[in-house]
Design an enzyme around this catalytic site. Sequence first.
Site: not given
Length: 534
Positions: A78, A123
């Site tokens: 992830h 991110h």
Amino acid sequence: MTVEHLHKFLVDFQGEDEATIDTAQEIFLKHLNVFQRRGLTLNTFFRYLFGDLNSPISLQVHHDMNAPLAHYFLYTGHNSYLTGNQLSSSSSTEPIITSLRNGVRVIELDLWPYKKDDVGVCHGRTLTSFVELIKCLEAIKENAFIVSEYPVIITFEDNLNENDLLRKKVTEMVNSTFGEMLYPGADFLEFPSPETLKRRILISTKPPQESLDSLKDHEHDHPEQGPANISVPISENAGHFRNKADSTQNRGNKEIEEEDEDEAGVPEYRNLIAIRARKLKGELGNLLNDNSKGVGRLSMSEQKLHHSIKTYAADIVRFTQRNLLRVYPKGSRILSTNYNPLTGWTHGAQMVAFNMQGYGKYLWIMQGMFRANGGCGYVKKSDVLLSNKAFNPSTAEKVKKILKIKLYMGEGWHLDFRPSSFDPLSPPDFFTKLSILGVPADMKKGSTQPIEDQWVPTWNKEFEFPLTVPDLALLRIEVLEYDTTRNHDFGGQTCFSVSELRSGIRAIPLYNKKGEIYKHVKLLMKFQFVLPVE
């Protein structure tokens, strides 16, 4: 001990039915440097028992790799580019390289506009730094198949705001980097097998034309927000776009919302995507019981999974017999912590996505799970998850097997630790904790007593673990150094799938907190499987 004695030991005691006299002779000559006429002394025999040849699991790929992709658990990362926390850490290729060299097969990259006309990975909506997409792709190409030849799936979280120029640039980067390694889009009625996909790269993402919010989905929501819509990638033929009439005709289920694909720009970008998406609107149960011929991938957060299994446990298991299910950490895990992967695995979820940059119990379990099958990153699912018979892991079953364990001793700490690592005034007081993880009925723990002032502790402790679903069980082992304040010092850990364990007396190598194997620290344990008494 003669060669004949060693052969008898391998067959009768260790359960190695395939062992021959030549096998025993090879151990004598090649691995122990002992000539046959001299035989094995007690010390040499112990050297064999604690050696690498006496592994508790097979170190080779031994599962059937010709079943559809949906029949396997995949080692899944992830936010694979992050070096630390989810809010302010650096983005880099190093975590990607480390993951691939540890056997991870699914890499996630978040695509964002970068500088004036480039594509970067970070991110989004945080303080994390950018790393150039091309560097990530090159790192994947160079490291994808070093430890495993089985396919690597790259998940793009596409935040390019329908920018055709940037998507064209992504297309050029991917094609030029991977070339023939890239698996093109396909209209899968059934996923191909890992064997068929050896040394191939697959791109998985939602198709263009969906909004930024639906693309990012709830994976990056704030913790206080409720779960957003679920996305389900569906495979389609490379270069095949339905026209508006076909699209309208095929929208019999009004709860499935699809974009008109002929309106999309940069068709080449779509042709990169081996696993595509459509957006689900409405009840999850409608999708889980959809009997359409195509297969796809469903993504949901750990929270959504916990909520869904209360109502749809058996449906989720049935859905994952043909389709892929990806589970990812909830948005509040800003420190890159992880969650219990057993919830996903026992319900058939193939892609339980983990933050790989930290450490802790759940990551140790993940690493232990994928030591199975030679560490190739693909583990064949249990037959109970693939059967036509409805399976709910929360429903108690009869005991199928009993795992008997005897923990004899451990050694190696004096070589891998400093003399003052545990107690500066005396040798350590080691004790060992064992636990079975799996379906709720099989969860059980055990522990030895501390052995005082011993660098080479001997416990001779026996354990029994009844197992109702042994194929879904894992054995976790942790050694601690006893402290009267209960703040025990760490002495090593490991984890294995119970179905992978070899019977007999085995040397169990231990790992540090980061999942790195110690050079010398090992336990000596005996494993035996017996049938329950009716």
